[in-house]
Structure formats: C-alpha cells, structure tokens
Scaffold this active site. Structure first.
Site, PDB file in Angstrom:
ATOM      1  CE  LYS A 614      21.252  64.819  51.590  1.00 22.14           C
ATOM      2  NZ  LYS A 614      19.856  65.352  51.462  1.00 22.14           N
ATOM      3  CD1 TRP A 817      12.121  51.207  55.823  1.00 19.45           C
ATOM      4  CD2 TRP A 817      10.252  50.040  56.825  1.00 19.45           C
ATOM      5  NE1 TRP A 817      12.000  49.942  55.390  1.00 19.45           N
ATOM      6  CE2 TRP A 817      10.942  49.253  56.286  1.00 19.45           C
ATOM      7  CE3 TRP A 817       9.208  50.014  57.478  1.00 19.45           C
ATOM      8  CZ2 TRP A 817      10.583  48.119  56.236  1.00 19.45           C
ATOM      9  CZ3 TRP A 817       8.655  48.602  57.649  1.00 19.45           C
ATOM     10  CH2 TRP A 817       9.399  47.579  57.180  1.00 19.45           C
ATOM     11  CE  LYS A 833      15.229  65.784  55.220  1.00 22.58           C
ATOM     12  NZ  LYS A 833      16.876  66.580  55.308  1.00 22.58           N
TER      13      LYS A 833
END
Length: 882
Positions: A614, A817, A833
């Site tokens: 994480k 990104w 995610k």
C-alpha cells in the site's frame, strides 16, 4: 601507646650489634617465607617417590593441595546472561583468534569479536539489566591485565555480578621476561620454555569431555611455552608438563631433581582471589590437548550452557562398492578384515555397522581375486547396512529426464533384490553428491518414486569449505545431512604413500582434524571409499585408531544409528536447520560443476521491489515495465504479479520453480529482470534468503507516511470483505489491547508493524550493502513520478534511459499517473488501485502520529547514515514534531 613507649625504651638499650642481628633474623625469616610461597606449588606437583606407575610407565601427576578453604564464588546465572561469547582478538586476522572462533563456530556457539582495547571504549556489557555475554575470551591475556583502570573495573564488576568467567592465552615472545608475576595476581609466569610429556590433573574441576588417564608422551610443539606457579588456593593446574632438558627453570632453584617436576601449562582460577573464575593457557591452540581443554573450559565457565552432550553419533559410509579399477578393490582377506574390524569397533560403539553404498553395474569387474571378494561381501550381506548409488555411477544432474533417472535406479534395485541386499533403508547418496545441492528436482522425485528415499547426505551444503559450516536441510520430504571427510580419498590406499607421509594421517587421527570433527559435532557421517578398504586398508586403520584415541582421551559416548533414525536425531538437535537456504549456484565453482548445464543464473532477477504494501509498489512495477531493457516476472496464478518467493511457503519449492517465472535471456548484458513482492519488506526471513540467492541484486523500497499506509491497508481489507475490518472501526483496530481477539490483533499488526520502517530497513541492511538499497519517496512517486523514475534509472545503472516525462500522463478521472499510449490514450492500473475512501478520523491520526514518532525519528537517522534523501512526508512530520 604504652606498648610503643616500651618499644622505644627497648631500642635505646639495644646495641648496634644486637640491632644488626635482629635484622639478619628478620631477613632470614623473609627468605624462608618467600621460598615457601614460590616453591610450594611446584613441590606439590612433583611425583611422590612411592607412587605406582601408570600404564605408560610415567608416575601420575599430583595436584597441589589448597592452602586456604574454598570461598563461595558467584554462580553462573544462565537466566541473567545471553548465551553469547565476547572474544577479544589482537586483530581480525590473528591466527589464535581465528582458531578460537573456528571452535566456537564448529560448536554452533554464538560469539562477537572485538579488537582488544588497551585503552578506550569497552563494548556495552549489559542491556536492560541483563548481561549480554556469558563468557569473555582474551586472545592475549595481557590486554586484560593491562586494561586502563576504568575499563578493568567495569569488566571485573560485570564478571562478578553476572557470574561470567574469562579465558585467556599467554603467548611468550622474544621480549617476554623469563620469570615475572602477573600484575595484580598471586601468579608467577615462567616463559620461553621447551616442554614434554603432558598430563592432565585428575582433580581439575573443569574436566568434562577430557579423560585424565593418559600422558601425552613426547615433545610439545614450540619452544615458547609459559608455565604458571602459585601458592594461592585459587589456582588449580589443569595440564602439566616437564621441561625438555635436565636444566631447572630459572629462579626455581638448582635442585638436581627439579627438572622432573610437573609444571602447569593450563591453570584454572577458582575465583577465590577476586570472585572471577578464569582459565589461563600458557600457549596457543596448536597443541591438540589445549583445544580439548578449551572446549571443557567454555563448558565449565558457562555452567554447561555452551557445551554439547557427551553423546556422539558416528556413521561410516563406504561409497563405490563394486566400483573401482583392478588393483584397488577388496579381496577375500579384505572383506574378512572389514567384518572383524566391525566387531572390534562394537566394543566401543554399540551395534556399530559399516554402511555400504553400491553401483550394481560394476559387480564382478575386477580381477579373479577381487571378484571373489565381491562374492564374499554379498555372503555377508546381512552383517552390514546398504544404500544405493546410481546403477552406472552416473551423476544425476546430467539426466534431465526424470524417467531416465528412474530407469537407472530401477536397474540398481533389481540387482539388490537378486542378491538379497535390503532395499528399505531409506538412504541414498548421489555420485559426487550431484543433484543434492544445488537441488536437481528430478533426482529427488526419482528417489522417492523408486526407492522411497527419506535421507541423503552431502558435503556441498552450503559449501564444501570450511567444513565447520556444513549444515543439513529438508527438501521435498527428504532429509539432507551434512557429510564429512576423514582424510581418505579414492587415491589414498597405501600407508607409506599417504600425502605428506604416514605421520600426516596419524596427526589427523590423533588430536587432528578427524578427532576435532567428532569432538565438535554431535553427529558425524564420514565418507570413505571401497579403495580405502583394500591394499593397506587405511579405512580400517583410521577408524580403529580414532575410536581408541577417543576412548583414551575423552569421556565421549560413541554411538551409531541407521540413517533414517540418525536424520531424525539430527533435526531433533538442530531443528533450526530444517529450512534450506538457497544460494546462487554460479557463485561456487563446485556447485556450478554439479548443476544442470540447461540452467543459467542469468534468469535470476537483478532487482527486487520489496514494498511495503500500500505504498505504490504496483505503480512502480508498471513504470519499470515500460523500460525496454527491464523485464518483469511472469504472473503467478495464485498471487498475480507477485511471486512471493522469499517470504513464504513458495520458497520451499526451490530455485527451479523460481526461475520458471523469468524467460531465458536473449542478451545477458542488457536484459534486466525484476520482481515485485510487497510483503518482502517486513518479512524476517526474506532479506537473508534474498541475499543468499541474489547477492548482487538492487533493492527498491517505497515509503509513505506510516499512518496513511496503515489506514490504506485497513480500507483494502474492508474492500476485500475482511469480516474483522468490517466489524471494527479503524480506531478500534489500531488501539486494540492485548486482550483483544487473535483475529483483531492480527489485523492490527498488519496495519502497524510494516510501518516500523527503520526496523525493517535495518534487517535488509544486515543482508545487503547500503549502496544496493534505494528508498523512494512514495508521496513524490504519486505527484512527480518522472522525477522519481530518473533517480531509479540512475540507481540501476541501465545502459539506455527512458524520458518518463514523455511516457507518463496524469489521468484526472483516476487521480494518478498512467502510461501514455499512441493517440493520446492512457493505460492505467486496475479498479482496485487508487480507490477513494473517507478521510482518516482525527483521533486515529493523532494516535498514529504519537505511535510512529520514535520509529520515524529512527528512520531519519538511518536514512542520514545511508546517505539518502529524507522523503518529503518525513521532513514535514519531523518539523511538526518539534
């Protein structure tokens, strides 16, 4: 006062002649007292005139009588000290220091070496009221004697308070005084002597392994011996010897018979002088009896915490039965001698049985006399233990097809059945130890398929040399035991042609390498060969003399067990060795020679992304995969992009399984493999395992604020419907007390423990050099990934670089990104995610800030020490802390 006045009046009435006479009487009395003090011990060691002679024709040594009653000494307190030896050496390369360390390592005792300080800092001796060391060893006892007052008092107080003893060595040189008193002790030293005929004081309380019934006749090695002398009851001689010549020791008198006295070369200080028990050696460890007594001294001074039981298990394997060229094999008389010697050895080793390894293809391939020996050996089949080699003595790693290996084994098994050889011993040895380590999977599978093998042995794990590092392990249900050499090889078949002369073989047996192997190992499996039992029968000579020597000089209880029971005993003693430690086969030439030529070390990764979880490891994994020279592992059907090899059960599948996740490289110079397993970071075993297999690998770790990481993990578990995470709030999880349920505590640990960043990085630094590890700022990776990737490429040293400013684009919908594709499209991570979840509550934030404060401070110190930039989140956190 009246007495003083009387004395003055008496002096006034004495004439000068009377005063001189009184002075003369006082001096004469002083001489008698000094003589008694100096010579009392020495005379006590002289053999009595009416003493009966020993079997060797020497009078038994007589230990000195104590002049004072024994005073209580602080007992060894095992619960108050760690079982660790502190060894003060002259230098890291000094011979005696290395010999001391070698014995400790062979015995598997933990130790720490330090350069002996004359002045300066002493290592920290205690930790939270507990002693850090159970024993102190000085390579040069003068470094202890001449310690500055502060450190000497510090060390002595520690030894008294914790019942810790000291072992020291005095090695004379050309500058040593011939006779001197050891500063601060009622002990005299006489140096640079040549000695002979060493014996053991049977009254010495430290004797454990050592049996005091023999005299070592002959000259002791070297002419730089020191002997000890004292009349104080605290000193008890352990080893005693005579001077070589008829000349008396200087300053001990010119008595014509004095040269025959026994002088202490090792002395035990019982602690009656200052409360500290010591054992002092008058030379180094070149003399084999010093090694034996050293082992006993370690045991005695640690209350047997650092000692092995007296039981020693011995198994003698005879490899290559029926194999060997003409002239080297056993004949009828040799077989009879083997059987007779086995019975002779059983007088000292109950049920001792030679263990014979055979390759049936070579049966009856010698001369007529040797073939008759084969026949007689098979007629004795029930008298020995038997184990299989390969049928044709081929090396298993050359067979890449398991079925072909199995066929070879089946031929050997058929031969065994036809000749009544038992096939259920469960033990096998591969020719040249091929395929055992490094592991050849096909060998292990074929062994189990054909023979039901449960035990094997090798001299190659983890390496052939030094032999004291050899260990066992368990793989694929087969127990692998360490195998030892005994100075005999296939070409050593004649006594007078032994390399270095026959005296070299005798030296190995009588107190040398072979003796030490048994002394320092509870279980020894010795490798010998058929050729050692023909001609001069050096195998029989070696083990007969070894057993006699052990019986004469030690109290060891020699025993034997069949291989399977022996293996069970081994892993009962050394349970910590069950798990193997896989190493890079290409780092050891011997390993590479017995490793399949179809395998290549170039398939191993050169980079590990270790986590923690994480923190953005999957994003980094994606970005690295965009580089043309960097290739990630194939995905796992169980753990997706992560292999999770070094931290869990997958490790036991072996390196062949691991390599299957990487392609065979097309260009070994430019291809750069990497893998990402985020739970490596906080694993206790992963750093050591990774360093063993990938010693030159680069390590990447990503760190974010540990509070944010903990909260992200909690939300991750909720998203995966973890019932505990769904039942409890985040604040309830992180503040749960010791009485909480085990499942709640487990979730708490997974939230908090990976955030002990400094602790985990220290563990990786213990396995890898600091310049192999790069710590990345997870916050910066999220906001400026191109900048971070420039740093990563420089760290990896890749030949070509990628401009990530042109290959990454921010996706406003995802909020992070992504990879920029042709046509302006982007390839982002999956739905799991970048998941959105509520902000952390303020109480939890405050709790975690306080919880991680000390951990973050330690992290800042560690990163500074490593020469790495502090992450932005860490700088902000430390500023707010102030």
């Amino acid at each position: 006062m009246p007495a003083l006045a009387c004395l003055r009046r008496l002096c006034r009435h004495l004439s000068p002649q009377a005063v001189l006479f009184l002075l003369f009487v006082f001096c004469l009395f002083s001489v008698f007292v000094s003589a008694y003090y100096l010579y009392g011990w020495n005379r006590g060691l002289e053999p009595s005139a009416d003493a009966s002679e020993s079997d060797c024709g020497d009078p038994p040594p007589v230990a000195p009588s104590r002049l004072l009653p024994i005073k209580p000494v602080q007992a060894v307190a095992p619960s108050r000290t760690d079982p660790l030896v502190l060894v003060f050496v002259e230098s890291l390369y000094s011979q005696l220091g290395q010999e001391v360390v070698a014995i400790l390592e062979s015995s598997r005792f933990k130790y720490r070496t330090e350069i002996a300080p004359g002045k300066g800092d002493m290592p920290t001796l205690t930790d939270k009221g507990r002693g850090r060391f159970a024993l102190i060893i000085y390579e040069n006892i003068l470094k202890y004697v001449n310690l500055d007052a502060w450190n000497r008092e510090l060390l002595d107080k520690y030894c008294v308070a914790y019942g810790v003893g000291i072992i020291g060595f005095f090695k004379a040189n050309e500058n040593s005084l011939l006779s001197a008193q050891l500063k601060g002790f009622p002990l005299f030293l006489h140096s640079n002597l040549g000695l002979k005929d060493c014996s053991i004081n049977p009254k010495s309380p430290l004797l454990y392994v050592t049996r005091p019934s023999e005299v070592e006749k002959g000259v002791l090695p070297g002419e730089d011996w020191t002997v000890f002398q004292s009349n104080h009851s605290t000193y008890e001689p352990v080893l005693l010897a005579k001077t070589r010549s008829s000349e008396s020791i200087p300053h001990l008198g010119a008595d014509a018979g004095l040269h025959a006295a026994l002088h202490a070369t090792v002395v035990q200080d019982l602690g009656l002088h200052d409360g500290i028990q010591r054992v002092l050696f008058g030379n180094n460890l070149n003399f084999w009896l010093h090694k034996l007594v050293f082992v006993d001294a370690v045991a005695f001074l640690t209350g047997k915490r650092l000692s092995l039981p007296l039981d020693r298990y011995i198994l003698v394997d005879i490899d290559d039965i029926f194999v060997g060229k003409e002239g080297t094999r056993m004949k009828v008389e040799d077989v009879k001698a083997l059987f007779d010697t086995q019975n002779e050895l059983r007088t000292h080793i109950p049920n001792f049985t030679f263990n014979l390894g055979y390759s049936g293809k070579f049966f009856h391939t010698g001369t007529d006399a040797e073939d008759a020996g084969d026949d007689l050996l098979l007629s004795y089949v029930k008298e020995f233990w038997w184990f299989p080699h390969m049928w044709s003595h081929m090396q298993p790693h050359l067979f890449h097809n398991q079925s072909v290996l199995a066929e070879q084994m089946a031929l050997n098994k058929k031969f065994a059945v036809e000749h009544g050889i038992p096939t259920d011993m469960g033990y096998a040895v591969a020719p040249h130890h091929s395929g055992v380590y490094p592991v050849h999977v096909q060998l292990y599978e074929a062994w189990k398929q054909v023979w039901g093998i449960r035990v094997t042995s090798t001299e190659e794990y983890p390496h052939l040399k030094p032999a004291r590092y050899r260990r066992g392990f368990i793989h694929n249900g087969i127990m692998v035991l360490p195998r030892q050499t005994c100075g005999l090889f296939t070409h050593t078949i004649f006594y007078n042609e032994y390399p270095g002369g026959s005296s070299e073989l005798d030296k190995i047996i009588n107190g040398g390498e072979l003796f030490l192997t048994v002394l320092l190992n509870p279980i020894s499996i010795f490798m010998t060969h058929l050729s050692n039992y023909g001609n001069d029968r050096l195998g029989l000579y070696t083990f007969k003399h070894l057993v006699r020597f052990l019986h004469s000089w030690t109290n060891l209880r020699l025993q034997t067990l069949p291989p399977v029971q022996l293996a069970q005993k081994y892993f009962q003693i050394f349970s910590e060795e069950k798990d193997p430690l896989w190493q890079d086969p290409c780092e050891d030439k011997r390993h590479k020679d017995i490793w399949s030529k179809e395998k290549t070390c170039d398939r191993f990764p050169k980079l590990l992304i270790i986590g923690p979880q994480k923190t953005g490891t999957t994003a980094l994994y994606l970005f690295l995969g965009m580089h043309p020279d960097l290739s990630s592992n194939y995905p796992s059907s169980e753990t997706f992009e992560e292999i999770q090899f070094f931290n869990g059960h997958n490790y036991h599948k072996g390196i062949d399984w691991y390599m299957e996740f990487f392609p065979i490289p097309s260009n070994t110079t430019s291809d750069f493999y990497f893998e990402k397993s985020a739970n490596y970071f906080d694993s206790e075993v992963a750093p050591r395992r990774a360093a063993a297999l990938l010693p030159k690998a680069k390590i990447l770790s990503i760190l974010i604020n540990p509070a944010d990481r903990a909260y992200s993990w909690y939300q991750h578990q909720r998203a995966h419907d973890d019932p505990v995470a769904l039942k409890y709030t985040f604040h309830e999880v992180i503040t749960a007390g010791p009485d909480a349920s085990s499942k709640l505590r487990a979730l708490q640990n997974r939230c908090l423990v990976p955030g002990w960043y400094a602790t985990h990085i220290e563990r990786w630094l213990s396995a890898f050099h600091a310049n192999q590890i790069l710590v990345l700022d997870g916050k910066l990776l999220r906001t400026e990934p191109a900048k971070v990737m420039d740093t990563v490429q420089k760290f990896l040293g890749v030949t070509s670089t990628v401009d990530y400013h042109k290959t990454l684009a921010f996706d406003p919908k995802k909020g992070f990104w992504c990879q920029l594709l042709e046509g302006g499209k982007t390839k982002c991570l999956g739905k799991s995610k970048g998941r959105k979840y509520p902000e952390m509550d303020l109480d939890s934030r405050a709790f975690l800030k306080d919880y991680f404060r000390d951990h973050n401070i330690e992290l800042s110190k560690l990163l500074y020490k490593m020469g790495q930039t502090l992450p932005t989140w860490l700088r902000e956190d430390l500023q707010n802390t102030r």
